[in-house]
Scaffold this active site. Structure first.
Site, PDB file in Angstrom:
ATOM      1  N   CYS A  80       0.810  -1.216   0.000  1.00 55.39           N
ATOM      2  CA  CYS A  80       0.000   0.000   0.000  1.00 55.39           C
ATOM      3  C   CYS A  80       0.850   1.275   0.000  1.00 55.39           C
ATOM      4  O   CYS A  80       1.362   1.653  -1.040  1.00 55.39           O
ATOM      5  CB  CYS A  80      -1.034  -0.038   1.120  1.00 55.39           C
ATOM      6  SG  CYS A  80      -2.493   0.923   0.654  1.00 55.39           S
ATOM      7  N   HIS A 166      -3.804  -5.226   0.374  1.00 53.27           N
ATOM      8  CA  HIS A 166      -3.295  -5.699   1.668  1.00 53.27           C
ATOM      9  C   HIS A 166      -3.372  -7.218   1.765  1.00 53.27           C
ATOM     10  O   HIS A 166      -4.413  -7.750   2.161  1.00 53.27           O
ATOM     11  CB  HIS A 166      -4.112  -5.081   2.809  1.00 53.27           C
ATOM     12  CG  HIS A 166      -3.770  -3.659   3.070  1.00 53.27           C
ATOM     13  ND1 HIS A 166      -2.895  -3.258   4.065  1.00 53.27           N
ATOM     14  CD2 HIS A 166      -4.168  -2.524   2.441  1.00 53.27           C
ATOM     15  CE1 HIS A 166      -2.777  -1.945   4.051  1.00 53.27           C
ATOM     16  NE2 HIS A 166      -3.550  -1.470   3.076  1.00 53.27           N
ATOM     17  N   GLU A 168      -2.243  -9.085   3.948  1.00 55.86           N
ATOM     18  CA  GLU A 168      -2.383  -9.523   5.348  1.00 55.86           C
ATOM     19  C   GLU A 168      -3.847  -9.442   5.805  1.00 55.86           C
ATOM     20  O   GLU A 168      -4.168  -9.854   6.922  1.00 55.86           O
ATOM     21  CB  GLU A 168      -1.473  -8.694   6.274  1.00 55.86           C
ATOM     22  CG  GLU A 168      -2.020  -7.351   6.723  1.00 55.86           C
ATOM     23  CD  GLU A 168      -2.067  -6.286   5.628  1.00 55.86           C
ATOM     24  OE1 GLU A 168      -1.643  -6.565   4.493  1.00 55.86           O
ATOM     25  OE2 GLU A 168      -2.552  -5.176   5.915  1.00 55.86           O
TER      26      GLU A 168
HETATM   27  N1  LIG Z   1      -3.293   1.702   3.368  1.00 56.83           N
HETATM   28  C1  LIG Z   1      -2.347   2.535   2.984  1.00 56.83           C
HETATM   29  O1  LIG Z   1      -1.152   2.297   3.166  1.00 56.83           O
HETATM   30  C2  LIG Z   1      -2.807   3.821   2.361  1.00 56.83           C
HETATM   31  C3  LIG Z   1      -1.740   4.497   1.530  1.00 56.83           C
HETATM   32  C4  LIG Z   1      -2.027   5.985   1.304  1.00 56.83           C
HETATM   33  N2  LIG Z   1      -2.030   6.676   2.558  1.00 56.83           N
HETATM   34  C5  LIG Z   1      -3.334   6.174   0.582  1.00 56.83           C
HETATM   35  O2  LIG Z   1      -4.300   6.555   1.162  1.00 56.83           O
HETATM   36  O3  LIG Z   1      -3.375   5.945  -0.614  1.00 56.83           O
END
Ligand SMILES: NC(=O)CC[C@H](N)C(=O)O
Length: 237
Positions: A80, A166, A168
Site C-alpha cells: 500500500c 493488503h 495480510e
Molecule cells: N493503506 C495505505 O497504506 C494507504 C496508503 C495511502 N495513505 C493512501 O491513502 O493511498
C-alpha cells in the site's frame, strides 16, 4: 520501514520465521541496507508525497544496487503506502484517486500470470501510482479490474516488488497471502548469498589482515568466525 505499520503485517512477517527490525518512517535506510537480508515497506496513512526522506533514501538503495545481478540485490517488498514509496523511488508519480479503493472484494489482475488470473483483495487507499509510463527495468504487477488503477510494481527482475492491496487482510482464508511466502523465500535466498559473499570476503581479510572495524558488521562477524576456523584447521595440520 514503518510508515504507520499494521501489526498484522508484522505478525505475517514473523510467522514466516523472519527476524524483523522496525525502522522509523524517515530512517535513512540506504545507510544500513547492506546489514539486512531484505527491506519491507509498510502501509500508512496520508499523502505519499509527504514521505520525501524515505523516497530519497530508497532511491539511493535502488540506484546503488541497480547494476548488481538480480540475485545479489536486496529483496524489497512493499504494501500500500509501501507501493507508493517504492514507485516514487523508482521514478513514478502518485495521484489522488477520484474514488478511493476500500473494502474486502477488490478484484486485481495479476499481469505476470501467463493464464488470466484475478485475485480478490482487501484495500484501503486514496492514492495510486500512475503507471502509464514505467521506468526502465520496472513493470506493472497487478491492475485493479474495476477502475484500471495500478495495484503493484516489479523491478530488479522481481526481487523488488510491491502491491497496493493488503495481503495480510482478506475476505477468503488465504487469498494473496502467498506474497509473504514469496518474500520470505527471496529473503532467505539472499541471506545465503550474503553469507557466501561474507565468507569469501572474510577469507581475503584473514589473508590481508584488514582491520575488522573497516568492514560491515556481518562481514566482520563472519571474518571472526572464519579466522577461528582457519586457525584451528592450521593447528590440526
Ligand atoms: N493503506 C495505505 O497504506 C494507504 C496508503 C495511502 N495513505 C493512501 O491513502 O493511498
Amino acid at each position: 520501514m514503518d510508515f504507520g505499520l499494521k501489526y498484522n503485517i508484522l505478525r505475517h512477517l514473523l510467522a514466516q520465521g523472519l527476524e524483523v527490525t522496525v525502522l522509523p518512517y524517515d530512517f535513512p535506510v540506504h545507510t544500513v541496507v547492506d546489514q539486512y537480508d531484505g527491506v519491507f515497506l509498510s502501509n500508512g496513512p496520508g499523502d505519499p508525497m509527504q514521505l520525501g526522506a524515505a523516497v530519497a533514501s530508497l532511491r539511493q538503495v535502488l540506484q546503488s544496487q541497480s547494476a548488481r545481478p538480480d540475485h545479489i540485490k536486496t529483496p524489497i517488498f512493499g504494501i500500500c503506502m509501501g507501493n507508493h514509496v517504492l514507485g516514487l523511488a523508482a521514478g513514478l508519480k502518485t495521484y489522488k484517486l477520484q474514488f478511493g479503493n476500500r473494502g474486502h472484494n477488490q478484484p486485481c489482475l495479476d499481469l505476470t500470470s501467463k493464464v488470466p488470473k484475478c485475485v480478490i483483495t482487501s484495500q484501503n487507499h486514496g492514492y495510486a501510482l500512475d503507471d502509464r509510463v514505467m521506468p526502465q527495468g520496472w513493470a506493472a504487477y497487478f491492475r485493479n479490474a474495476n477502475d484500471g488503477s495500478n495495484e503493484g510494481i516489479l523491478g530488479g527482475g522481481g526481487v523488488w516488488r510491491s502491491v497496493q492491496f493488503h495481503p495480510e487482510a482478506r475476505g477468503g482464508p488465504v487469498d494473496t497471502m502467498y506474497l509473504f511466502d514469496e518474500f520470505a523465500a527471496q529473503v532467505s535466498a539472499f541471506h545465503q548469498v550474503r553469507k557466501q559473499m561474507a565468507v569469501q570476503q572474510s577469507q581475503q581479510m584473514v589473508e590481508q589482515k584488514v582491520p575488522e572495524t573497516l568492514i560491515d558488521p556481518f562481514v566482520a562477524y563472519m571474518a571472526a568466525r572464519n579466522a577461528v576456523a582457519v586457525s584451528s584447521a592450521r593447528a590440526m595440520q
